[in-house]
Design an enzyme around this catalytic site. Structure first.
Site, short mmCIF file in Angstrom:
data_model
loop_
_atom_site.label_atom_id
_atom_site.label_comp_id
_atom_site.label_asym_id
_atom_site.label_seq_id
_atom_site.Cartn_x
_atom_site.Cartn_y
_atom_site.Cartn_z
CB ALA A 7 -0.86 -0.21 1.36
CB THR A 8 1.36 3.65 -2.39
OG1 THR A 8 0.16 3.56 -2.67
CG2 THR A 8 2.11 2.70 -3.02
CB THR A 9 0.88 8.13 -0.75
OG1 THR A 9 1.74 7.76 -1.62
CG2 THR A 9 1.09 9.55 -0.40
CB ALA B 285 3.96 3.10 -5.71
#
Lengths: 282, 278
Positions: free
Chosen positions: A54-56, A229
């Site tokens: 998972a990213t931001t 991403a």
């Protein structure tokens, strides 16, 4: 497993075992340790990019509360493994957490953390202090450290409304735990550098929750702009960032149509000004 | 064959235990649990503000108890653990009042037969559903009997008198303020004073709340509701209700819990509880 003598008089079912602690995790350790995340046999080789990440996530305080927002992308290496993953979790009425890093471990941690907070509240008849909640999460991250060394890294971002201060608070972590209280705003995940740079210019102290939501959406857009991403708003599929506000009225996840409207407004602005709003030079 | 010295027939033993438990419960104050239009209301007469008789168990499940505090507190904590562990293992929707009532029934039944001293407690486990038809109320007694209830339940000290008053005033689809008035009236002796607000422990399972349905009603909010539920002209308000009640019974086929010896089915004098809810 407990013998009868450890249980309250007469009771036989070990679900009645009292560990003397109000922690659900501690009870689980005694009652069903296999259910705990991060207690598996050590992993032989590092996992790397094989499972989704998972990213931001961004969070910023506003007048009388705090806003948290997250993009919807999960990636495995250069693949987009999910377009609409949810990474911001309500943990109780006045707090939430966002996860970055290994998605599966993060989701498990968020689930356990929610039960942990509620368990304490139901047992003790009071809510944990904001510091107490933040510290509890730090312990859970620390317990995951052996897994993190093998690539199952989870670094959450925690935000809560503090009734004693009538203000929102934000806590960051690293793989070893924490917590590190953050003033004003913070971002985690692969796009966090860009999001933080964006928020640095767009954040206004004591802005209304609505304005802070906009600043967070702009920051996420900037992160998606520069980080592969991080997912931007998906207009064709109508997948919008997840946005939550926490004020004295409690946790509120903004409904999709409300976010859609804000995103459309932002996109219109970006059509003429692709880099977004400009901060004043002086 | 000669009887061993000190032999007590099983029947006598059970009767003694049941009498003992009943006496213990009768010493305490009463509580009532009743359905209202948006959920389930709990009202307890509780002089202590620190020790609760009503509690949240899970998202949709609440708990009310009377009797010995340390005993029902152990059951309450076990219930919370049971619910949390099941919700965590499976899904939050998989935690049911029925499962919890079974856990309590098993343990209370075992204690009643095996231990020298039975638990002096009486419990209600309630689950609020999407509609009032889906609401569930389970009443558990010290010997592990479970009764599936509808409408309103009384438990504790002067249970027959309280249940009688409750039955007299209760009807389906009450508003929260009305239901609270019915509950408080049931807890008040006919010519006695209403328990002071500070001694009322009140909570709801409100089906319209998001996530967790349980909510304690305290302070100014409770005062407002109590004031709202007390009509300015009681006679005028009572009259149409009474007519409605008379007109309604054919529609309300399921009778509210009848006070008296037939409910609850408590061993050994009562009917054997088959668990079928009949």
């Amino acid at each position: 497993m407990a013998s009868h003598r450890d249980l309250p008089a007469g009771l036989r079912d070990s679900i009645f075992l009292d560990t003397g602690s109000s922690s659900f995790t501690e009870f689980l350790t005694a009652y069903a340790p296999h259910l705990l995340p991060g207690r598996r046999e050590g992993i032989a080789t590092p996992i790397g990019d094989a499972i989704p990440h998972a990213t931001t996530i961004v969070a910023a305080t506003c007048a009388g509360g705090v806003v948290m927002a997250g993009d919807r992308r999960a990636t495995s290496g250069n693949m987009i493994s999910q377009r609409d993953v949810e990474k911001v979790y309500r943990t109780d009425d006045y707090s939430c957490m966002g996860i970055a890093g290994t998605a599966s471990t993060g989701i498990e941690m968020a689930r356990l953390y929610r039960v942990e907070l509620e368990h304490y509240e139901k047992r003790e008849g009071r809510t944990l202090s904001v510091e107490g909640k933040a510290n509890r999460l730090a312990t859970m991250i620390r317990e995951n450290l052996p897994n993190a060394m093998q690539g199952l890294v989870v670094v959450p971002l925690f935000a809560a409304y503090d009734p004693d201060r009538d203000a929102g608070r934000i806590f960051g972590y690293d793989v070893g735990g924490g917590p590190y209280e953050q003033q004003q705003f913070h971002a985690i995940g692969s796009g966090s550098i860009f999001a933080r740079g964006s928020l640095k210019k767009l954040y206004r102290e004591n802005a209304s929750p609505a304005d802070t939501v906009l600043a967070c959406l702009q920051a996420l857009y900037d992160a998606a702009d520069d980080d592969s991403a991080t997912g931007g708003p998906d207009v064709t599929r109508k997948i919008w960032p997840i946005v939550a506000t926490i004020t004295d009225e409690g946790f509120r996840r903004l409904p999709d149509d409300e976010v859609a409207e804000l995103v459309q407004g932002m996109l219109e602005g970006r059509m003429t000004d692709p880099d977004g709003p400009v901060a004043p030079l002086r | 064959m000669s009887m061993p010295f000190g032999y007590v027939p099983a029947e006598q033993q059970m009767r003694d235990k049941a009498d003992y438990a009943r006496k213990g419960i009768a010493r305490g104050r009463s509580s009532v649990v009743l359905q209202y239009e948006h959920g389930i209301l709990f009202v307890a007469h509780n002089a202590s503000r620190a020790l609760h008789k009503i509690s949240e168990i899970y998202d949709r499940i609440g708990f009310a108890a009377v009797g010995r505090y340390n005993e029902f507190e152990a059951l309450r904590l076990g219930g919370i653990r049971y619910a949390d562990i099941n919700g965590y293992t499976y899904d939050r929707g998989d935690v049911t009042a029925r499962g919890l009532a079974n856990l309590y029934a098993q343990n209370l039944g075992m204690i009643f037969t095996d231990s020298i001293k039975p638990y002096e407690v009486e419990l209600v486990v309630a689950e609020v559903g999407e509609t009032s038809d889906a609401d569930q109320l389970y009443r558990l007694t010290f010997d592990g009997s479970v009764t599936d209830e509808h409408g309103a339940v009384a438990l504790g000290g002067q249970v027959d008198a309280v249940a009688g008053r409750l039955k007299e005033h209760y009807r389906e689809g009450l508003s929260l303020a009305e239901a609270l008035r019915v509950g408080v009236t049931a807890l008040t002796e006919p010519d006695g004073e209403r328990p002071p607000t500070s001694q009322l422990e009140v909570a709801v399972l409100d089906r319209n709340r998001p996530h967790r349905k349980f909510l304690r009603l305290t302070g100014a909010r409770l005062e407002r509701l109590l004031a709202e539920g007390t009509p300015a002209a009681p006679e005028a308000a009572e009259a149409p209700e009474a007519q409605e009640r008379q007109a309604e019974p054919p529609a309300q086929a399921a009778p509210p819990p009848a006070p008296g010896p037939d409910v609850p089915p408590t061993a050994p004098e009562g009917d054997i509880d088959t668990g079928s809810g009949g």
